[in-house]
Design a protein around this motif. Structure first.
Motif, PDB file in Angstrom:
ATOM      1  N   TYR A  37       0.856  -1.177   0.000  1.00  0.00           N
ATOM      2  CA  TYR A  37       0.000   0.000   0.000  1.00  0.00           C
ATOM      3  C   TYR A  37       0.897   1.233   0.000  1.00  0.00           C
ATOM      4  O   TYR A  37       2.078   1.158   0.344  1.00  0.00           O
ATOM      5  N   ARG A  38       0.315   2.366  -0.337  1.00  0.00           N
ATOM      6  CA  ARG A  38       1.038   3.621  -0.165  1.00  0.00           C
ATOM      7  C   ARG A  38       0.059   4.688   0.305  1.00  0.00           C
ATOM      8  O   ARG A  38      -1.138   4.629   0.029  1.00  0.00           O
ATOM      9  N   GLN A  39       0.622   5.651   1.009  1.00  0.00           N
ATOM     10  CA  GLN A  39      -0.163   6.779   1.476  1.00  0.00           C
ATOM     11  C   GLN A  39       0.625   8.059   1.244  1.00  0.00           C
ATOM     12  O   GLN A  39       1.670   8.276   1.863  1.00  0.00           O
ATOM     13  N   ALA A  40       0.108   8.855   0.330  1.00  0.00           N
ATOM     14  CA  ALA A  40       0.724  10.146   0.045  1.00  0.00           C
ATOM     15  C   ALA A  40       0.182  11.188   1.019  1.00  0.00           C
ATOM     16  O   ALA A  40      -0.903  11.010   1.587  1.00  0.00           O
ATOM     17  N   PRO A  41       0.914  12.271   1.212  1.00  0.00           N
ATOM     18  CA  PRO A  41       0.453  13.311   2.141  1.00  0.00           C
ATOM     19  C   PRO A  41      -0.934  13.816   1.794  1.00  0.00           C
ATOM     20  O   PRO A  41      -1.215  14.151   0.635  1.00  0.00           O
ATOM     21  N   GLY A  42      -1.819  13.815   2.763  1.00  0.00           N
ATOM     22  CA  GLY A  42      -3.162  14.324   2.566  1.00  0.00           C
ATOM     23  C   GLY A  42      -4.096  13.396   1.815  1.00  0.00           C
ATOM     24  O   GLY A  42      -5.225  13.776   1.490  1.00  0.00           O
ATOM     25  N   LYS A  43      -3.633  12.178   1.522  1.00  0.00           N
ATOM     26  CA  LYS A  43      -4.459  11.229   0.767  1.00  0.00           C
ATOM     27  C   LYS A  43      -4.684   9.959   1.564  1.00  0.00           C
ATOM     28  O   LYS A  43      -3.977   9.672   2.524  1.00  0.00           O
ATOM     29  N   GLN A  44      -5.683   9.205   1.124  1.00  0.00           N
ATOM     30  CA  GLN A  44      -5.962   7.934   1.775  1.00  0.00           C
ATOM     31  C   GLN A  44      -4.956   6.878   1.351  1.00  0.00           C
ATOM     32  O   GLN A  44      -4.374   6.946   0.264  1.00  0.00           O
TER      33      GLN A  44
END
Length: 120
Positions: A37-44
Motif C-alpha cells: 500500500y502507499r499513502q501520500a500526504p493528505g491522501k488515503q
C-alpha cells in the motif's frame, strides 16, 4: 507474534528506480497474500500491488507497467520494484500480509512503512 519489516525506501530522482523489500518473521506457519500500500500526504492509503498464495498478481491501474511485485522462494519476503519513478509516487509505502500463525490463527499484519520521495 508476526512482524513485517520494510526496507529500500529513500530519495530518488524522477525516471529512476527503487526496490522495496518486506520480510515477514515470527510465529509463522504460512504467509498467504502479501500486499503493498502507499499513502501520500493528505491522501488515503491505497493498495498498489499484491501477490497471492498462487503467485497471482494485481496492480493498481496507474502503476501497471512500472511496478513489479515478486516473492522470494521462501514465500516470506516480497519485493516491489518501481521503475520510471514519478513525483506522484512520493508516499509512505506499507507492506501488509495475511498470515497463518503457528497457533493456526489467521492474522493481518502491517509493517511500519518506508518513505519514498521522488524529486523532479
Amino acid at each position: 507474534q508476526v512482524q513485517l519489516m520494510e526496507s529500500g525506501g529513500g530519495l530518488a530522482q524522477a525516471g529512476g528506480s527503487l526496490t522495496l523489500s518486506c520480510v515477514a518473521s515470527g510465529s509463522i506457519f504460512s504467509v498467504l497474500g502479501m500486499h503493498w500500500y502507499r499513502q501520500a500526504p493528505g491522501k488515503q492509503r491505497e493498495l498498489v500491488a499484491q501477490i497471492l498464495s498462487g503467485d497471482s498478481t494485481w496492480y493498481l491501474d496507474s502503476v501497471k507497467g512500472r511496478f513489479t511485485i515478486s516473492r522470494g522462494n521462501d514465500k516470506n519476503t516480497v519485493d516491489l520494484r518501481i521503475n520510471n519513478l514519478k513525483p506522484e509516487d512520493t508516499a509512505v509505502y506499507y507492506c501488509n500480509a495475511d498470515v497463518i500463525s503457528s497457533s493456526n490463527n489467521r492474522v493481518n499484519v502491517w509493517g511500519q512503512g518506508t518513505q519514498v520521495t521522488v524529486s523532479s
